[in-house]
Design a protein around this motif. Structure first.
Motif, PDB file in Angstrom:
ATOM      1  N   LEU B  66       0.808  -1.224   0.000  1.00 41.17           N
ATOM      2  CA  LEU B  66       0.000   0.000   0.000  1.00 41.17           C
ATOM      3  C   LEU B  66       0.839   1.271   0.000  1.00 41.17           C
ATOM      4  O   LEU B  66       0.538   2.228   0.703  1.00 41.17           O
ATOM      5  CB  LEU B  66      -0.946   0.018   1.209  1.00 41.17           C
ATOM      6  CG  LEU B  66      -2.048  -1.041   1.212  1.00 41.17           C
ATOM      7  CD1 LEU B  66      -2.794  -1.031   2.514  1.00 41.17           C
ATOM      8  CD2 LEU B  66      -3.011  -0.819   0.043  1.00 41.17           C
ATOM      9  N   GLN B  67       1.921   1.265  -0.819  1.00 40.35           N
ATOM     10  CA  GLN B  67       2.753   2.460  -0.862  1.00 40.35           C
ATOM     11  C   GLN B  67       2.200   3.486  -1.835  1.00 40.35           C
ATOM     12  O   GLN B  67       1.602   3.133  -2.841  1.00 40.35           O
ATOM     13  CB  GLN B  67       4.167   2.072  -1.297  1.00 40.35           C
ATOM     14  CG  GLN B  67       4.920   1.383  -0.186  1.00 40.35           C
ATOM     15  CD  GLN B  67       6.390   1.308  -0.499  1.00 40.35           C
ATOM     16  OE1 GLN B  67       6.805   1.600  -1.607  1.00 40.35           O
ATOM     17  NE2 GLN B  67       7.161   0.910   0.495  1.00 40.35           N
ATOM     18  N   SER B  68       2.426   4.729  -1.538  1.00 39.33           N
ATOM     19  CA  SER B  68       2.070   5.793  -2.473  1.00 39.33           C
ATOM     20  C   SER B  68       3.093   5.786  -3.600  1.00 39.33           C
ATOM     21  O   SER B  68       4.157   5.195  -3.464  1.00 39.33           O
ATOM     22  CB  SER B  68       2.092   7.135  -1.754  1.00 39.33           C
ATOM     23  OG  SER B  68       1.194   7.104  -0.686  1.00 39.33           O
ATOM     24  N   PRO B  69       2.754   6.440  -4.711  1.00 39.23           N
ATOM     25  CA  PRO B  69       3.695   6.484  -5.825  1.00 39.23           C
ATOM     26  C   PRO B  69       5.082   6.945  -5.390  1.00 39.23           C
ATOM     27  O   PRO B  69       5.222   7.869  -4.586  1.00 39.23           O
ATOM     28  CB  PRO B  69       3.054   7.501  -6.770  1.00 39.23           C
ATOM     29  CG  PRO B  69       1.603   7.375  -6.505  1.00 39.23           C
ATOM     30  CD  PRO B  69       1.488   7.069  -5.043  1.00 39.23           C
ATOM     31  N   SER B  70       6.105   6.275  -5.909  1.00 46.00           N
ATOM     32  CA  SER B  70       7.480   6.628  -5.566  1.00 46.00           C
ATOM     33  C   SER B  70       8.341   6.373  -6.795  1.00 46.00           C
ATOM     34  O   SER B  70       7.845   5.943  -7.831  1.00 46.00           O
ATOM     35  CB  SER B  70       7.979   5.771  -4.405  1.00 46.00           C
ATOM     36  OG  SER B  70       8.016   4.411  -4.825  1.00 46.00           O
TER      37      SER B  70
END
Lengths: 312, 297
Positions: B66-70
């Motif tokens: 569930l990571q945000s865009p990186s």
């Protein structure tokens, strides 16, 4: 419309209904598993006795040739007997009838929304044809018509339920529960209706009788509403009927998104449970409603439009 | 829209190709250009999926859920830590493959049946009309669901179910078009020269009706893609772990509050294909002289 035409229209529904019944019946034949065994293992505790399964097979005529099975099955269906759900053990007819009001409720609210918003904005767009509002409406129409209902539903849930928290995410009961699923269901049809109404209205506005009405000295608003709208509605009506039918189909998806206790969600749940009698019942019911809606539209069409009546 | 539901009437009419059009203003084809470029972006992205995808779409990165865009995951990761960009480009493959298959069957079967009815007329046409009336009088989506129910969920059932419910619509349009060129002088001339039925159909009829009809068929692409997404979303279509937009949306549901990008990315893809085809097909239709509005507005 006279009696003969009405009769002819009713007879015209029969092939479609027979087709639907064959498909629904075939579903039961092709579906894996022995229906008698499945039904018994559901109602009884533990493994059903082989003799009992044999008895039930004989009672249901499952050892008969397929065409005879079909005739018998149609006979039972006509008496309202759609078999027993493998999952709950209760009659399929009962299950469907319990859920039908919720679906109709949702479908009717969505249709009403689509009709009101679609037709009024369509008329507005036609009257102001070429203007900025018309342009904006047309661009949003293209956009909205390309969005699938379930996606609209998800976005609505995200915005109004999750972020703003002013609407419930799912469920059934109050008017608040109805708003989001109805909007999700109505979006596509609204966009289509807007487009059809606009095209029809522009067509009507160019007719001679509209010029006559204006020449008589009627105000523009009166001309549009009285003469224009009426003639537009005749052609729009056919489309509304088709959308109502489409809305009933789309309800299966929207109902699942919003956990709405209707027949569509029941069908989807039943597929995952391999509860074939319920799916079979759903297909029959959906086809029946669809054919019936189209029939009603046909009849209404000829009642409203004198030209159709005269042509027969 | 629920494109699977099709208009039914008591008789199969000669269809005059009056479908509601999505065209923006007359003569202006920029809508078609926009639509075409949207499709092109999706096509290129899916075609070159292995080059674009930074990771394997099925690889699970524990501890990166569930990571945000990186930089490493341009579109973020889902609840299992799978790379969202990779899943979305491979998901496009699934969707376009299914759409391509269904469309091929639809056009193939529709052309054959439509030609049979429209060209030969009489008894043959009566049979074709009856068949079409029955199929078109049934609600498409419910039928699709029923077929999936019997065959079991999965990609193959989805292909069969969608093909089975979408050919009739195309056959009807084709039949109507064939009907309208059957009586033309060039067909008569060919017949007078002793051309066989097969030759007349292949050399004279099909080339004359094909272009507008193919444009019309391309409108179906969006319908099929939306249906695939909807059914997969319900869990009746493509099954995990195969990446698919509908499946992705369903997976994202429980996490949409905290990770809205999980919804936004596949949603944008679906919208791009659907809007793209609608705009593009309409421009095509307008060019073929079939604006669907009789040249007005």
């Amino acid at each position: 419309m006279n009696v003969r035409t009405a009769l002819r229209r009713i007879l015209a529904m029969i092939p479609a209904l027979i087709g639907a019944s064959i498909i629904a019946f075939a579903l039961g034949v092709v579906a894996p598993g022995d229906p008698a065994y499945m039904a018994l293992s559901q109602s009884a505790t533990g493994e059903p006795r082989p003799e009992a399964v044999q008895e039930l097979r004989a009672e249901w005529g499952l050892d008969d040739p397929v065409p005879i099975q079909y005739v018998k099955w149609v006979g039972r269906v006509l008496q309202g007997d759609l078999g027993v759900s493998y999952y709950t053990g209760s009659p399929v007819t009962e299950e469907l009838m319990q859920r039908l009001p919720a679906t109709l409720n949702l479908a009717l609210v969505a249709t009403a929304m689509a009709v009101m918003v679609g037709i009024s904005t369509g008329v507005l767009s036609a009257v102001l044809s070429g203007g900025a509002l018309d342009g904006a409406l047309r661009v949003s129409t293209v956009f909205l018509a390309s969005l699938p209902g379930f996606l609209v539903g998800l976005i609505l849930i995200l915005v109004f339920a999750e972020i703003l928290g002013i609407m419930p995410t799912s469920g059934y009961g109050t008017w608040k529960h109805t708003v989001l699923p109805a909007v999700a269901l109505a979006t596509g049809p609204t966009a289509q209706l807007l487009r059809v109404t606009r095209t029809q209205m522009i067509d009507v506005l160019g007719q001679d009788y509209m010029r006559t009405a204006r020449a008589k000295g009627l105000a523009q608003s009166m001309v549009v509403l009285q003469h224009g709208l009426r003639n537009t509605l005749i052609n729009t009506l056919t489309v509304v009927g088709l959308y109502l039918a489409a809305i009933l189909g789309g309800a299966a998806i929207i109902e699942t998104v919003f956990a709405w206790p209707g027949i569509g969600r029941l069908a989807v749940d039943s597929i995952t449970r391999r509860d074939y009698p319920v799916v079979q019942g759903f297909v029959l019911l959906a086809a029946g409603i669809y054919v019936l809606v189209n029939f009603v539209v046909d009849v209404l069409y000829s009642v409203i439009d004198p030209r159709v009546r005269a042509g027969e | 829209m629920m494109a699977l539901a099709t208009k039914s009437r008591s008789t199969v009419r000669q269809v005059t190709l009056r479908i509601p059009s999505l065209r923006i203003p007359a003569g202006v084809q920029w809508s078609g250009l926009i639509g075409g470029s949207m499709l092109l972006v999706v096509l290129v992205a899916t075609l070159f999926a292995p080059l674009i995808a930074p990771h394997d779409p099925r690889d699970v990165y524990v501890g990166e859920t569930l990571q945000s865009p990186s930089r490493d995951h341009p579109f973020g990761t889902d609840m299992l830590g799978r790379d969202q960009l990779s899943r979305v480009v491979y998901g496009g493959r699934t969707a376009l493959m299914i759409a391509g298959f269904v469309l091929t069957v639809t056009v193939g079967v529709g052309t054959v049946v439509g030609c049979l009815g429209g060209y030969f007329g009489g008894r043959v046409d009566d049979g074709v009309s009856l068949l079409l009336n029955i199929v078109l009088a049934l609600p498409g989506l419910s039928l699709t669901i029923a077929i999936v129910a019997v065959l079991g969920t999965g990609q193959t059932s989805l292909l069969i179910a969608l093909s089975a419910t979408s050919w009739a619509w195309f056959a009807r349009v084709f039949r109507g078009s064939v009907f309208s060129v059957r009586e033309t002088l060039y067909v008569e001339a060919a017949a007078a020269q002793g051309a066989t039925h097969t030759r007349i159909i292949l050399r004279h009829i099909i080339p004359n009706v094909a272009r507008p009809i193919l444009a019309l068929a391309s409108l179906r692409v969006s319908g099929v893609i939306l249906a695939v997404a909807a059914l997969s979303f319900l869990g009746l279509g493509v099954q995990p772990p195969i990446p698919d937009w509908g499946v992705m949306l369903n997976d994202a549901r429980p996490h949409m509050r905290t990770s809205p990008h999980l919804i936004v990315v596949p949603a944008m893809c679906i919208l791009m294909v659907s809007l793209g085809t609608n705009l593009f097909a309409d421009a095509l239709l307008a060019r073929s002289g079939l604006s669907g509005r009789g040249g007005r507005d």
